[in-house]
Write an enzyme that holds these catalytic residues in place. Structure first.
Site, PDB file in Angstrom:
ATOM      1  N   GLY A   1     -15.057   3.548   3.986  1.00 24.46           N
ATOM      2  CA  GLY A   1     -13.687   3.943   3.660  1.00 24.46           C
ATOM      3  C   GLY A   1     -13.172   3.414   2.339  1.00 24.46           C
ATOM      4  O   GLY A   1     -11.988   3.594   2.030  1.00 24.46           O
ATOM      5  N   GLN A   2     -14.018   2.744   1.546  1.00 21.07           N
ATOM      6  CA  GLN A   2     -13.532   2.268   0.241  1.00 21.07           C
ATOM      7  C   GLN A   2     -13.326   3.458  -0.694  1.00 21.07           C
ATOM      8  O   GLN A   2     -14.238   4.283  -0.851  1.00 21.07           O
ATOM      9  CB  GLN A   2     -14.509   1.266  -0.385  1.00 21.07           C
ATOM     10  CG  GLN A   2     -13.919   0.624  -1.645  1.00 21.07           C
ATOM     11  CD  GLN A   2     -14.827  -0.433  -2.279  1.00 21.07           C
ATOM     12  OE1 GLN A   2     -15.963  -0.649  -1.838  1.00 21.07           O
ATOM     13  NE2 GLN A   2     -14.327  -1.064  -3.310  1.00 21.07           N
TER      14      GLN A   2
ATOM     15  N   HIS B   1     -10.280  -5.417  -3.304  1.00 20.59           N
ATOM     16  CA  HIS B   1      -8.934  -5.606  -2.750  1.00 20.59           C
ATOM     17  C   HIS B   1      -9.026  -5.984  -1.290  1.00 20.59           C
ATOM     18  O   HIS B   1      -9.848  -5.446  -0.546  1.00 20.59           O
ATOM     19  CB  HIS B   1      -8.076  -4.350  -2.919  1.00 20.59           C
ATOM     20  CG  HIS B   1      -8.703  -3.085  -2.406  1.00 20.59           C
ATOM     21  ND1 HIS B   1      -9.629  -2.387  -3.118  1.00 20.59           N
ATOM     22  CD2 HIS B   1      -8.536  -2.411  -1.248  1.00 20.59           C
ATOM     23  CE1 HIS B   1     -10.011  -1.320  -2.432  1.00 20.59           C
ATOM     24  NE2 HIS B   1      -9.374  -1.318  -1.271  1.00 20.59           N
TER      25      HIS B   1
ATOM     26  N   ASN C   1     -12.755  -3.162   2.818  1.00 20.73           N
ATOM     27  CA  ASN C   1     -13.652  -2.012   2.954  1.00 20.73           C
ATOM     28  C   ASN C   1     -14.642  -2.061   1.797  1.00 20.73           C
ATOM     29  O   ASN C   1     -14.233  -2.220   0.637  1.00 20.73           O
ATOM     30  CB  ASN C   1     -12.852  -0.708   2.912  1.00 20.73           C
ATOM     31  CG  ASN C   1     -11.948  -0.546   4.114  1.00 20.73           C
ATOM     32  OD1 ASN C   1     -12.273  -0.999   5.207  1.00 20.73           O
ATOM     33  ND2 ASN C   1     -10.802   0.090   3.917  1.00 20.73           N
TER      34      ASN C   1
ATOM     35  N   HIS D   1      -7.005  -5.788   2.175  1.00 17.03           N
ATOM     36  CA  HIS D   1      -5.882  -5.221   2.923  1.00 17.03           C
ATOM     37  C   HIS D   1      -5.354  -6.314   3.851  1.00 17.03           C
ATOM     38  O   HIS D   1      -6.128  -6.918   4.597  1.00 17.03           O
ATOM     39  CB  HIS D   1      -6.338  -4.062   3.813  1.00 17.03           C
ATOM     40  CG  HIS D   1      -6.866  -2.859   3.108  1.00 17.03           C
ATOM     41  ND1 HIS D   1      -6.113  -1.724   2.924  1.00 17.03           N
ATOM     42  CD2 HIS D   1      -8.080  -2.598   2.567  1.00 17.03           C
ATOM     43  CE1 HIS D   1      -6.846  -0.805   2.303  1.00 17.03           C
ATOM     44  NE2 HIS D   1      -8.049  -1.302   2.075  1.00 17.03           N
TER      45      HIS D   1
ATOM     46  N   ASP E   1       0.852  -1.195   0.000  1.00 17.27           N
ATOM     47  CA  ASP E   1       0.000   0.000   0.000  1.00 17.27           C
ATOM     48  C   ASP E   1       0.886   1.242   0.000  1.00 17.27           C
ATOM     49  O   ASP E   1       1.895   1.309   0.708  1.00 17.27           O
ATOM     50  CB  ASP E   1      -0.919  -0.012   1.223  1.00 17.27           C
ATOM     51  CG  ASP E   1      -2.065   0.971   1.082  1.00 17.27           C
ATOM     52  OD1 ASP E   1      -3.216   0.525   0.927  1.00 17.27           O
ATOM     53  OD2 ASP E   1      -1.813   2.197   1.102  1.00 17.27           O
ATOM     54  N   ILE E   2       0.515   2.235  -0.796  1.00 17.91           N
ATOM     55  CA  ILE E   2       1.327   3.452  -0.932  1.00 17.91           C
ATOM     56  C   ILE E   2       1.291   4.296   0.342  1.00 17.91           C
ATOM     57  O   ILE E   2       2.177   5.117   0.568  1.00 17.91           O
ATOM     58  CB  ILE E   2       0.826   4.264  -2.165  1.00 17.91           C
ATOM     59  CG1 ILE E   2       1.915   5.176  -2.703  1.00 17.91           C
ATOM     60  CG2 ILE E   2      -0.436   5.050  -1.842  1.00 17.91           C
ATOM     61  CD1 ILE E   2       1.593   5.751  -4.080  1.00 17.91           C
TER      62      ILE E   2
HETATM   63  P1  5GP Z   1      -9.641   1.458   0.226  1.00 15.60           P
HETATM   64  O1  5GP Z   1      -9.607   2.816   0.910  1.00 15.60           O
HETATM   65  O2  5GP Z   1     -10.398   1.532  -1.082  1.00 15.60           O
HETATM   66  O3  5GP Z   1     -10.094   0.329   1.094  1.00 15.60           O
HETATM   67  O4  5GP Z   1      -8.127   1.104  -0.098  1.00 15.60           O
HETATM   68  C1  5GP Z   1      -7.433   1.663  -1.165  1.00 15.60           C
HETATM   69  C2  5GP Z   1      -5.981   1.641  -0.775  1.00 15.60           C
HETATM   70  O5  5GP Z   1      -5.216   1.886  -1.929  1.00 15.60           O
HETATM   71  C3  5GP Z   1      -5.588   2.712   0.249  1.00 15.60           C
HETATM   72  O6  5GP Z   1      -5.070   2.086   1.421  1.00 15.60           O
HETATM   73  C4  5GP Z   1      -4.543   3.549  -0.483  1.00 15.60           C
HETATM   74  O7  5GP Z   1      -3.486   3.967   0.358  1.00 15.60           O
HETATM   75  C5  5GP Z   1      -4.073   2.611  -1.578  1.00 15.60           C
HETATM   76  N1  5GP Z   1      -3.605   3.282  -2.784  1.00 15.60           N
HETATM   77  C6  5GP Z   1      -4.199   4.345  -3.398  1.00 15.60           C
HETATM   78  N2  5GP Z   1      -3.515   4.668  -4.504  1.00 15.60           N
HETATM   79  C7  5GP Z   1      -2.453   3.812  -4.575  1.00 15.60           C
HETATM   80  C8  5GP Z   1      -1.379   3.660  -5.509  1.00 15.60           C
HETATM   81  O8  5GP Z   1      -1.246   4.369  -6.519  1.00 15.60           O
HETATM   82  N3  5GP Z   1      -0.493   2.662  -5.261  1.00 15.60           N
HETATM   83  C9  5GP Z   1      -0.600   1.837  -4.172  1.00 15.60           C
HETATM   84  N4  5GP Z   1       0.343   0.915  -4.019  1.00 15.60           N
HETATM   85  N5  5GP Z   1      -1.602   1.959  -3.278  1.00 15.60           N
HETATM   86  C10 5GP Z   1      -2.517   2.919  -3.480  1.00 15.60           C
END
Ligand code: 5GP
Ligand code: ZN
Length: 119
Positions: A98-99, A105, A92, A107, A35-36
């Protein structure tokens, strides 16, 4: 068509290589990358290569790939040596939870204490 790459999807671009990522594992059906914006010492995302907006729609359409994602989440935990201390697998689902990326995906979080219930 269900499962096809979406031009405006960040994680489809990671699958294709158009957007770079630190990939830690890959299979025919999945990719796992860091995760970034990590929320724990280990924070890896496991995604299906096929595009589905969330875990439930993936599971409804592709039960075998859903199992692949969960198996790979466990393999990441073993690779990262958090399988014995404990880790969390989170999907999420929906912006209210929080998605932010609407490509399914998991986590995989670990390497620190994890409170329950989560916030
Ligand atoms: P969500 O919030 O949808 O459950 O998770 C999306 C995740 O993707 C977040 O934890 C966010 O930090 C990660 N993310 C967003 N953009 C990027 C990216 O460009 N590269 C990577 N490796 N992770 C990303
Ligand atoms: Zn996608």
């Amino acid at each position: 068509m269900a499962g096809e790459p979406q031009a405006d999807c960040l994680f489809c671009k990671i699958v294709s290589g158009e957007v770079p990522a630190t990939v830690v594992r890959a299979t025919d059906t999945t990719v796992a990358f860091r995760d970034i914006n990590p929320q724990a010492p280990t924070h890896v995302l496991v995604i299906p290569k096929a595009h589905y907006p969330d875990a439930a729609s993936l599971a409804a359409a592709e039960p075998r790939i859903t199992a692949d994602v969960l198996r790979e989440a466990g393999a990441v935990a073993a690779d990262e040596k958090i399988d014995e201390t404990g880790y969390r697998v989170v999907f999420n689902t929906g912006s209210g939870a929080g998605q932010t990326v609407f490509h399914a995906h998991a986590h995989v979080l670990g390497g620190r204490g994890l409170n329950w219930p989560p916030g």
